[in-house]
Scaffold this motif. Structure first.
Motif, PDB file in Angstrom:
ATOM      1  N   GLN A  11     -28.743 -31.187  -7.686  1.00 16.09           N
ATOM      2  CA  GLN A  11     -27.896 -30.165  -8.312  1.00 16.09           C
ATOM      3  C   GLN A  11     -27.792 -28.922  -7.423  1.00 16.09           C
ATOM      4  O   GLN A  11     -26.728 -28.337  -7.254  1.00 16.09           O
ATOM      5  CB  GLN A  11     -28.494 -29.760  -9.666  1.00 16.09           C
ATOM      6  N   ARG A  12     -28.928 -28.563  -6.866  1.00  9.64           N
ATOM      7  CA  ARG A  12     -28.945 -27.379  -6.001  1.00  9.64           C
ATOM      8  C   ARG A  12     -28.089 -27.605  -4.750  1.00  9.64           C
ATOM      9  O   ARG A  12     -27.364 -26.708  -4.313  1.00  9.64           O
ATOM     10  CB  ARG A  12     -30.385 -27.033  -5.605  1.00  9.64           C
ATOM     11  N   CYS A  13     -28.208 -28.800  -4.172  1.00 16.19           N
ATOM     12  CA  CYS A  13     -27.428 -29.104  -2.964  1.00 16.19           C
ATOM     13  C   CYS A  13     -25.926 -29.050  -3.249  1.00 16.19           C
ATOM     14  O   CYS A  13     -25.138 -28.632  -2.402  1.00 16.19           O
ATOM     15  CB  CYS A  13     -27.804 -30.484  -2.428  1.00 16.19           C
ATOM     16  N   ALA A  14     -25.552 -29.483  -4.439  1.00 17.31           N
ATOM     17  CA  ALA A  14     -24.131 -29.463  -4.792  1.00 17.31           C
ATOM     18  C   ALA A  14     -23.664 -28.030  -5.056  1.00 17.31           C
ATOM     19  O   ALA A  14     -22.617 -27.603  -4.562  1.00 17.31           O
ATOM     20  CB  ALA A  14     -23.891 -30.335  -6.022  1.00 17.31           C
ATOM     21  N   GLN A  15     -24.459 -27.293  -5.806  1.00 13.89           N
ATOM     22  CA  GLN A  15     -24.018 -25.955  -6.208  1.00 13.89           C
ATOM     23  C   GLN A  15     -24.019 -24.961  -5.051  1.00 13.89           C
ATOM     24  O   GLN A  15     -23.209 -24.031  -5.028  1.00 13.89           O
ATOM     25  CB  GLN A  15     -24.907 -25.442  -7.345  1.00 13.89           C
ATOM     26  N   ILE A  16     -24.907 -25.152  -4.088  1.00 20.80           N
ATOM     27  CA  ILE A  16     -25.005 -24.182  -2.994  1.00 20.80           C
ATOM     28  C   ILE A  16     -23.782 -24.251  -2.071  1.00 20.80           C
ATOM     29  O   ILE A  16     -23.558 -23.362  -1.246  1.00 20.80           O
ATOM     30  CB  ILE A  16     -26.312 -24.385  -2.182  1.00 20.80           C
ATOM     31  N   LEU A  17     -22.962 -25.292  -2.229  1.00 23.42           N
ATOM     32  CA  LEU A  17     -21.735 -25.364  -1.434  1.00 23.42           C
ATOM     33  C   LEU A  17     -20.663 -24.394  -1.942  1.00 23.42           C
ATOM     34  O   LEU A  17     -19.675 -24.131  -1.263  1.00 23.42           O
ATOM     35  CB  LEU A  17     -21.192 -26.797  -1.438  1.00 23.42           C
TER      36      LEU A  17
END
Lengths: 52, 492
Positions: A11-17
């Protein structure tokens, strides 16, 4: 596979984009001032130090 | 699912959202400054006194500290701040998912190397004080250094077992105390020997040519600043803005170590064979009160730095497979164990170790910085595939060849070869054009250029590593649900 990663990490990897949650980046003027402070100023200091 | 476990993300090096990052300019500066200011500054300044007098050395220390921070800032701050990741995670894009174990190794050896030096110097200072005050016989000196050094490791472990947040929250207190104490130490030194005594002292063993002396002093500062590579990422990822972190990093890390090293420079010049450490001289001259001041400085300054060192290396080690299963307390203990053994059994070898260690920092981190700068600014134009930084297998764009990027390793080796050609890291003997270029800057430039050429020739045409037009999400992995739109696509 991505499923091997913890769900929170995915989730973090997706949102940090998203630009709105990323850290605010440096601007061109920041880079310019950075170059002055870390290249020009040392060059001047070295020149003065050698001359003294 | 909501993202709500900040502590988990913080301890495991996962991306931190902007809203989760609570460190402002002052907090970043104080964390950086308290890390940079430690007794290693005495040794660094003492090293410079070998080549330059007080006036020239002062200018060289200040210039070198600013020059030195260039590479490490450009190689870590933009990406670590943008994605809220640490330095080791960021290096996976260039070295590969398994190749980043190299950067993990460098982080561990550099931070623990610094910590070993700090613990040994702390032990030596306390042993010297005990001998000077007649509390201990000099024949127990080595034993005392080892025991105090190991005890110091346990003191630091006790302080940081409360977690990463605690480590950084102590930074302001330590930074303020260290600033006051170092000013007192500098004042005491000048009171004892006089300003004229400092200014008229000559360099201890300079080369014949002025250029070689200047560049040797600058190279030391560049190498020292390169060793901030492991520290910058973990600190700036907790700030919401790279703009907010830039100057605190430059001034706190860069100028911090330069200013701190002035005491070592002046001491090295006026107190022969001191190596820049003023403890013994000041205690001899000033008695009990000065001894207590020195002791307080040593304890406070080194504790802050050692805390950040163990924190940064623990964070890096937790990137290893299954290491995140360990508790924070076990992680910091296991990370510190080798340092305890070295401090306990090899404390007497600190002098010879320091010079080689400094060279190692330049040899290792300069090429790595060159590769990262080339990758971020030239090849990828400021963007990573963040999920690929964490995927351990072929589904990652950064898996390359069995998890290693051959181009990255060839470029790294080219940088090392360049450095060693210019400066023999063991004997500190240089070859032309070192006296005009330093060794670290050419090593970084060669590594960066080799990396760019290698990527364009071998990786970009086949789309490997997320480079080139053919690049796409590897098979078996869905495309990311969110894509970056404000930054341009990779250039190759």
């Amino acid at each position: 596979m991505s499923t091997r990663l913890p769900e929170e990490l995915q989730q973090r990897c997706a949102q940090i984009l998203d630009n709105d949650v990323q850290g605010v980046p440096l601007t061109c003027s920041d880079y310019l001032l950075f170059a002055i402070a870390t290249i020009m100023v040392p060059a001047i200091l070295i020149a003065i130090g050698v001359l003294l | 699912m909501s993202i709500d476990n900040y502590k988990l993300a913080e301890e495991n090096g996962w991306p931190l959202m902007r809203s989760e990052r609570g460190f402002g300019k002052l907090a970043i500066f104080l964390a950086a400054f308290s890390t940079a200011m430690a007794t290693w500054c005495f040794t660094i300044g003492g090293f410079v006194s070998t080549y330059l007098s007080a006036t020239a050395g002062t200018f060289a220390l200040l210039a070198g500290s600013l020059l030195g921070i260039v590479m490490v800032t450009l190689a870590t701050l933009p990406m670590c701040s943008k994605y809220g990741i640490d330095s080791v995670v960021a290096s996976r894009a260039q070295l590969g998912t398994r190749g980043s174990y190299l950067s993990l190794f460098l982080v561990y050896t550099s931070t623990m190397g610094w910590n070993v030096i700090l613990f040994i110097y702390k032990g030596r200072a306390i042993a010297e004080l005990l001998v000077t005050f007649g509390i201990m016989d000099r024949k127990y000196w080595n034993l005392c250094v080892a025991i105090v050094g190991v005890l110091a490791v346990f003191v630091v472990l006790d302080l940081i077992r409360k977690g990463p947040e605690y480590v950084r929250s102590r930074g302001p207190i330590i930074a303020i105390m260290v600033t006051v104490m170092s000013t007192v130490v500098l004042g005491l030194l000048i009171m004892r020997v006089g300003l004229h005594g400092v200014l008229s002292a000559v360099a201890i063993a300079p080369y014949d040519g002025a250029a070689g002396n200047w560049t040797s002093a600058l190279e030391v500062m560049v190498a020292v600043n390169l060793s901030w590579w492991p520290y910058v990422g973990p600190i700036v990822r907790t700030s919401p803005s790279a703009r907010q972190s830039l100057w605190p990093v430059v001034v706190g890390f860069g100028l911090g170590v330069g200013i701190g090293s002035l005491v070592g420079l002046y001491t090295g010049l006026v107190v022969k064979d001191s190596g820049g450490d003023p403890t013994s001289f000041l205690v001899d001259q000033g008695g009990v009160i000065v001894g207590i001041v020195m002791l307080a400085f040593l304890l406070i300054a080194n504790v802050g730095t050692a805390m950040m060192g163990i924190y940064a290396s623990s964070l890096a080690v937790r990137q290893l497979p299954k290491a995140d299963k360990l508790s924070w307390k076990w992680t910091i203990f296991l990370v510190s164990l080798p340092a305890m053994l070295v401090v306990g059994f090899f404390a007497s070898s600190a002098e010879s170790f320091f010079t080689i260690f400094l060279a190692f920092l330049g040899v290792a981190f300069a090429p790595l910085c060159g590769i990262q700068i080339a990758d971020w600014f030239v090849l990828r134009r400021g963007r990573f595939d963040v999920l690929s930084l964490y995927l351990p297998d072929r589904s990652s764009k950064y898996f390359y060849l069995a998890g290693l990027n051959p181009v990255g390793f060839v470029a790294f080796a080219a940088g090392i070869a360049t450095y060693i050609y210019l400066l023999d890291p063991i004997n500190y003997v240089y070859r032309t054009p070192f006296q005009y270029t330093t060794a670290s800057f050419p090593a970084a430039i060669v590594a960066g250029v080799v990396y760019i050429v290698g990527v364009m020739l071998f990786l970009a045409p086949s789309g490997v590593g997320g480079y080139g037009r053919k690049s796409a999400a590897p098979s078996g992995r869905p495309a990311s649900p969110v894509t970056e739109t404000a930054t341009p696509a990779p250039v190759v």
